[in-house]
Design an enzyme around this catalytic site. Structure first.
Site, PDB file in Angstrom:
ATOM      1  CB  THR A  35      -1.141   0.103   1.150  1.00 52.56           C
ATOM      2  OG1 THR A  35      -1.887   1.135   1.238  1.00 52.56           O
ATOM      3  CG2 THR A  35      -0.253  -0.002   2.476  1.00 52.56           C
ATOM      4  NE  ARG A 100       2.181   1.229 -10.996  1.00 53.01           N
ATOM      5  CZ  ARG A 100       1.523   0.884 -12.283  1.00 53.01           C
ATOM      6  NH1 ARG A 100       0.464   0.006 -12.099  1.00 53.01           N
ATOM      7  NH2 ARG A 100       1.524   1.745 -13.407  1.00 53.01           N
ATOM      8  NE  ARG A 105       2.314  -7.753  -5.113  1.00 48.85           N
ATOM      9  CZ  ARG A 105       2.434  -6.791  -5.904  1.00 48.85           C
ATOM     10  NH1 ARG A 105       3.713  -6.541  -6.360  1.00 48.85           N
ATOM     11  NH2 ARG A 105       1.539  -6.178  -6.269  1.00 48.85           N
ATOM     12  CG  ASP A 127      -3.893  -0.615  -2.041  1.00 52.15           C
ATOM     13  OD1 ASP A 127      -4.086  -0.564  -3.246  1.00 52.15           O
ATOM     14  OD2 ASP A 127      -3.203   0.551  -1.306  1.00 52.15           O
ATOM     15  CG  ASP A 128      -5.805  -1.054  -6.888  1.00 51.64           C
ATOM     16  OD1 ASP A 128      -5.345  -2.242  -6.343  1.00 51.64           O
ATOM     17  OD2 ASP A 128      -5.658  -0.558  -7.815  1.00 51.64           O
ATOM     18  CD  GLU A 213       1.449  -9.957 -12.351  1.00 49.49           C
ATOM     19  OE1 GLU A 213       2.499  -9.564 -12.971  1.00 49.49           O
ATOM     20  OE2 GLU A 213       0.420  -9.006 -11.907  1.00 49.49           O
TER      21      GLU A 213
HETATM   22  C1  UGA Z   1      -1.187  -4.517 -12.056  1.00 48.38           C
HETATM   23  C2  UGA Z   1      -0.935  -5.610 -11.188  1.00 48.38           C
HETATM   24  O1  UGA Z   1      -2.385  -6.077 -10.652  1.00 48.38           O
HETATM   25  C3  UGA Z   1      -0.249  -5.297  -9.799  1.00 48.38           C
HETATM   26  O2  UGA Z   1      -0.236  -6.658  -8.897  1.00 48.38           O
HETATM   27  C4  UGA Z   1       1.182  -5.227 -10.337  1.00 48.38           C
HETATM   28  O3  UGA Z   1       1.977  -4.945  -9.169  1.00 48.38           O
HETATM   29  C5  UGA Z   1       1.183  -4.079 -11.386  1.00 48.38           C
HETATM   30  O4  UGA Z   1       0.507  -4.213 -12.405  1.00 48.38           O
HETATM   31  C6  UGA Z   1       2.560  -3.864 -11.737  1.00 48.38           C
HETATM   32  O5  UGA Z   1       3.032  -4.941 -12.813  1.00 48.38           O
HETATM   33  O6  UGA Z   1       3.358  -2.911 -11.358  1.00 48.38           O
HETATM   34  P1  UGA Z   1      -1.959  -1.871 -11.291  1.00 48.38           P
HETATM   35  O7  UGA Z   1      -3.259  -1.899 -10.661  1.00 48.38           O
HETATM   36  O8  UGA Z   1      -1.572  -1.188 -12.401  1.00 48.38           O
HETATM   37  O9  UGA Z   1      -1.523  -3.586 -11.154  1.00 48.38           O
HETATM   38  O10 UGA Z   1      -1.288  -1.638  -9.774  1.00 48.38           O
HETATM   39  P2  UGA Z   1      -1.444  -0.866  -8.624  1.00 48.38           P
HETATM   40  O11 UGA Z   1      -2.629  -1.256  -7.890  1.00 48.38           O
HETATM   41  O12 UGA Z   1      -1.380   0.638  -8.734  1.00 48.38           O
HETATM   42  O13 UGA Z   1      -0.184  -1.191  -7.568  1.00 48.38           O
HETATM   43  C7  UGA Z   1      -0.266  -2.433  -7.275  1.00 48.38           C
HETATM   44  C8  UGA Z   1      -0.015  -2.593  -5.731  1.00 48.38           C
HETATM   45  O14 UGA Z   1       1.195  -1.838  -5.179  1.00 48.38           O
HETATM   46  C9  UGA Z   1      -1.202  -1.956  -4.823  1.00 48.38           C
HETATM   47  O15 UGA Z   1      -1.540  -2.371  -3.444  1.00 48.38           O
HETATM   48  C10 UGA Z   1      -0.402  -0.550  -4.529  1.00 48.38           C
HETATM   49  O16 UGA Z   1      -0.828   0.228  -3.246  1.00 48.38           O
HETATM   50  C11 UGA Z   1       0.861  -0.808  -4.527  1.00 48.38           C
HETATM   51  N1  UGA Z   1       1.828   0.273  -4.903  1.00 48.38           N
HETATM   52  C12 UGA Z   1       1.671   1.030  -5.838  1.00 48.38           C
HETATM   53  C13 UGA Z   1       2.831   0.665  -4.009  1.00 48.38           C
HETATM   54  O17 UGA Z   1       3.125   0.127  -2.936  1.00 48.38           O
HETATM   55  N2  UGA Z   1       3.705   1.663  -4.541  1.00 48.38           N
HETATM   56  C14 UGA Z   1       3.414   2.544  -5.645  1.00 48.38           C
HETATM   57  O18 UGA Z   1       4.342   3.284  -5.744  1.00 48.38           O
HETATM   58  C15 UGA Z   1       2.486   2.117  -6.329  1.00 48.38           C
HETATM   59 MN    MN Z   2      -4.394  -2.087  -8.797  1.00 45.67          MN
END
Ligand code: UGA
Ligand code: MN
Length: 273
Positions: A35, A100, A105, A127-128, A213
């Site tokens: 998060t 991200r 993780r 989280d989203d 993944e």
């Molecule tokens: C997609 C995948 O569903 C993610 O699991 C994957 O990490 C991401 O692409 C990727 O390949 O980087 P997306 O919806 O674009 O997901 O990503 P976010 O939901 O914005 O981020 C994934 C998770 O990382 C969230 O729980 C978010 O809170 C967290 N996050 C995001 C961080 O901890 N730091 C950041 O700067 C951005």
């Molecule tokens: Mn997401």
């Protein structure tokens, strides 16, 4: 007295015989959630907490993308009534590599490895996303590496698998078709024994987006026939890759200069959002 007549529409649901009532909940489900202090963090975690508080035998590992934890998030987690551990691991912002939630993780995986559990399952719950409660029963069917369809991925209403004789023989995805395992983060679950190997799997940043993944799964299994399709008998989606539209928010200073000139700004309540 007048009588109003109603037309009753009947909706036909396709009922599948789902034997989820006697799912064994003795295995702990480790739910890993990266998060960050971005748009909608508090509502996202509030919503996920409301979901998880209804699930038995879970341990929620929430990892803040920051050099320290945030007391407001800690308070939210405490109020959630879920068994949780709140950790922090900062993303390397200097790196130009993609991905991200990588450091976060991995931090939670290190934490679980130190607990050295003999049984249990690890699921990565961003989280989203949006989670059906039955998802958590289905995850528990996993022996080593379970997989399931995920809704709303890119242009796809859902991504899924081609299954033959109970085995995964292909993927239905609309991007990254050269990936060995075309599966989103929300579409797989791994037994903790995968973490106690000599060279345990970890997430790695790469120059390309969207390969986190497959890269992780390739460290867990060697071919797709080892993936266990755990939701094959479901005719609906149990997890959706929902995204919140990020709107540029006004700072208090911007609000004051744009709209606050004729208001008493000393009476503007300062809230946690
Ligand atoms: C997609 C995948 O569903 C993610 O699991 C994957 O990490 C991401 O692409 C990727 O390949 O980087 P997306 O919806 O674009 O997901 O990503 P976010 O939901 O914005 O981020 C994934 C998770 O990382 C969230 O729980 C978010 O809170 C967290 N996050 C995001 C961080 O901890 N730091 C950041 O700067 C951005
Ligand atoms: Mn997401």
């Amino acid at each position: 007295m007048s009588v109003t007549s109603f037309t009753v529409f009947s909706i036909a649901y396709h009922h599948v015989n789902l034997n989820l009532n006697n799912v064994d909940t003795s295995k702990t489900l480790y739910i890993i959630t990266p998060t960050h202090n971005g748009y909608g963090q508090i509502p996202h975690l509030t919503r996920l907490g409301i979901t998880l508080r209804q699930v038995r035998n879970i341990h929620w590992l929430v990892v803040e993308d920051a050099p320290t934890t945030n007391p407001n998030i800690e308070a939210l987690l405490r109020r959630s009534n879920v068994k949780y551990t709140y950790l922090h691991a900062e993303t390397d912002r200097k790196s130009t590599m993609q991905g991200r939630g990588v450091e976060q993780r991995n931090c939670a995986l290190d934490y679980i490895s130190k607990l050295n559990p003999v049984d249990g399952l690890v699921y990565f719950a961003d989280d989203d996303n949006t989670y059906d409660l039955e998802l958590f029963k289905v995850l528990r069917r996993t022996k080593y590496c379970g997989v399931l369809p995920v809704g709303l991925l890119g242009q796809m209403p859902y991504e899924s698998f081609e299954i033959m004789d109970g085995k995964v023989v292909g993927f239905y995805a609309a991007f990254g078709l050269d990936r060995k395992f075309q599966i989103d983060m929300a579409g797989f679950v791994v037994h903790v024994s995968a973490l106690t190997k000599n060279n345990p799997p970890r997430f790695k940043r790469t120059p390309l987006m969207g390969v986190l993944e497959t890269d992780f799964l390739e460290q867990v299994v060697t071919n797709m026939s080892q993936l266990e399709p755990i939701a094959y008998d479901f005719d609906r989606i149990l997890v959706w890759h929902t995204k919140t539209q990020n709107i540029a928010l006004l700072s208090l200073e911007q609000y004051k200069s744009n709209y606050g000139s004729n208001r008493d700004m000393t009476r503007f309540p300062v809230l946690i959002y």
